[in-house]
Scaffold this motif. Structure first.
Motif, short mmCIF file in Angstrom:
data_model
loop_
_atom_site.label_atom_id
_atom_site.label_comp_id
_atom_site.label_asym_id
_atom_site.label_seq_id
_atom_site.Cartn_x
_atom_site.Cartn_y
_atom_site.Cartn_z
N PRO A 52 0.81 -1.22 0.00
CA PRO A 52 0.00 0.00 0.00
C PRO A 52 0.84 1.27 0.00
N VAL A 53 1.99 1.22 0.66
CA VAL A 53 2.88 2.39 0.69
C VAL A 53 3.53 2.58 -0.67
N ALA A 54 4.03 1.49 -1.25
CA ALA A 54 4.65 1.58 -2.58
C ALA A 54 3.66 2.13 -3.61
N ARG A 55 2.42 1.65 -3.53
CA ARG A 55 1.41 2.09 -4.50
C ARG A 55 1.11 3.59 -4.34
N ALA A 56 1.02 4.04 -3.09
CA ALA A 56 0.73 5.45 -2.85
C ALA A 56 1.84 6.35 -3.39
N ILE A 57 3.09 5.91 -3.23
CA ILE A 57 4.23 6.71 -3.71
C ILE A 57 4.27 6.72 -5.23
N THR A 58 4.15 5.55 -5.84
CA THR A 58 4.25 5.49 -7.30
C THR A 58 3.08 6.23 -7.95
N ASP A 59 1.90 6.18 -7.34
CA ASP A 59 0.78 6.93 -7.87
C ASP A 59 1.05 8.44 -7.81
N ALA A 60 1.66 8.87 -6.71
CA ALA A 60 1.97 10.30 -6.57
C ALA A 60 3.00 10.72 -7.61
N VAL A 61 4.02 9.88 -7.83
CA VAL A 61 5.04 10.20 -8.83
C VAL A 61 4.42 10.24 -10.22
N ALA A 62 3.52 9.31 -10.50
CA ALA A 62 2.86 9.29 -11.81
C ALA A 62 2.05 10.57 -12.04
N ILE A 280 2.76 11.32 2.26
CA ILE A 280 1.93 10.36 1.53
C ILE A 280 2.24 8.93 1.97
N ALA A 281 3.53 8.61 2.12
CA ALA A 281 3.93 7.26 2.53
C ALA A 281 3.46 6.93 3.94
N HIS A 282 3.66 7.86 4.87
CA HIS A 282 3.28 7.60 6.26
C HIS A 282 1.76 7.50 6.40
N THR A 283 1.05 8.31 5.65
CA THR A 283 -0.41 8.25 5.67
C THR A 283 -0.89 6.88 5.20
#
Length: 391
Positions: A52-62, A280-283
């Motif tokens: 879930p953390v990886a997905r949140a970060i990569t979505d933000a970068v995208a 974003i990651a901590h959330t």
């Protein structure tokens, strides 16, 4: 019940990566020493990032969402996590402030409640950056050593509070909860007694609760701000230790109801300097990372038992009391006769890197800190190397 089932069925994150994969990392843990050294020192975990953390970060970068932090999603996620995990509903979103990380938050809190030259009480042996950060803030340390049982000694603490306030000057108590390096989880009764002592002596409490999510099975973390008398306390929290997010920095300074006004004096530049991707990651970790965390905690329980069994078999002279929290093991090596700094011996003779107890203040001589957040095979290899170092 769902959390328990998840812990049983999810894959242990500590068993996911090989040592060859880990040696490809460029972070401090794996780059500080040559490749022939097994690093079990700094508080990084040998785990893949929670999905879930990886997905949140990569979505933000995208999205190109890499600006300044905004909104209250982070404290809202932490408040919900606190209700689920700790049965605490007292975290008020409006009584929080973003900080770049926990130790930055500690320094800001010290600046809110004390002045340069004032005293800060710590329970040693304790996390070395407590000493460094207090010095950086131009404050002075007053030590209140832990008892023989590695728990807070209330009599010693009260004496330190008295010594910390010459002429009635302000003073703070930097509480490590759960305690690093011992892994002790302070009880509600202990924390209530601490709050009463602090009130009696006019000392402001700042709780570093970064390890709060990492609690062993059967133990219960108690937030300092949840106990009676802690209304004017401050806490600093993050998902950093629970989900291995040191490289995605972000923390929260949380105020008790009587301390909420202090947060208005946190400089705007402090909060806006927090990493947006970190927030974003901590959330995501607090909101959606519970299943991953449960699997990690089960793996850490296994590793504590493994280390205790290995030491009992191969290095029985080392005293080890498995902690109720953190992924750190505090090892008393004094009976081995390796001098004040056995970590140096283990590194030079055994090629295993541990933290030297000397950096943890009074009570650290002859001790080392070992990082348990790795594969069981690497713990086994570490003990083999430590045994060879003293053989």
């Amino acid at each position: 019940m769902s959390g328990v089932l998840s812990a049983r069925t999810a894959v242990n994150p500590l068993r996911r990566l090989t040592i060859d994969q880990l040696r490809q990392r460029t972070s401090l843990k794996w780059r500080e020493y040559p490749d022939d050294v097994l690093p079990l020192w700094v508080a990084e975990m040998d785990v893949p990032l929670a999905e879930p953390v990886a997905r949140a970060i990569t979505d933000a970068v995208a999205r190109g969402d890499t600006g300044y932090p905004a909104g209250t999603a982070y404290p809202q996620a932490l408040a919900e996590f606190a209700r689920r995990r700790w049965a605490w509903d007292g975290l008020v979103v409006e009584h929080t402030a973003l900080v770049p990380d926990v130790m930055h938050g500690v320094v800001e809190a010290l600046r809110l409640v004390t002045e340069p030259g004032d005293a800060v009480v710590v329970n040693c042996p304790v996390y070395p950056p407590f000493y460094e950060s207090v010095a950086h803030a131009d404050r002075r340390i007053v030590e209140a050593p832990l008892g023989e049982d590695l728990r807070i000694d209330l009599g010693t603490l009260e004496d330190a509070f008295r010594r910390a306030r010459p002429g009635g000057r302000p003073a703070a108590y930097l509480l490590c909860s759960p305690h690093n390096p011992t892994g002790v989880v302070h009880s509600a009764a202990e924390l209530t007694a601490v709050a009463a002592l602090a009130e009696r002596h006019g000392v402001r409490v700042i709780a570093d609760e970064i390890h709060a999510p990492v609690v062993a099975g059967g133990a219960r973390f108690v937030p300092y701000l949840s106990v009676p008398g802690a209304e004017n306390g401050l806490s600093v929290m993050s998902a950093s230790k629970g989900w291995n997010l040191a490289g995605l920095r972000g923390g929260l300074l949380v105020a008790g109801p009587a301390a909420a006004g202090d947060l208005a004096r946190v400089p705007f530049g402090v909060s806006v300097s927090t990493s947006h991707l970190g927030v974003i990651a901590h959330t995501a970790a607090f909101r959606d990372g519970g299943e991953w965390l449960d699997a990690l905690l089960t793996g850490l329980d296994d590793n504590r038992r493994l280390l205790a069994a290995l030491l009992a078999e191969h290095l029985p002279a080392i005293r080890y009391q498995p902690g109720q929290a953190t992924y750190l093991a505090w090892l008393d090596c004094r009976a081995l006769g390796l001098g004040d700094d056995p970590a140096t011996v283990f590194l030079e003779r055994g090629r295993v890197a541990l933290n030297s107890g000397l950096a943890f203040g009074s009570g650290g001589r002859g001790h080392v800190r070992l990082n348990l957040a790795t594969a069981p095979e690497l713990i086994t290899e570490a003990v083999r190397r430590m045994t060879s170092a003293v053989g």
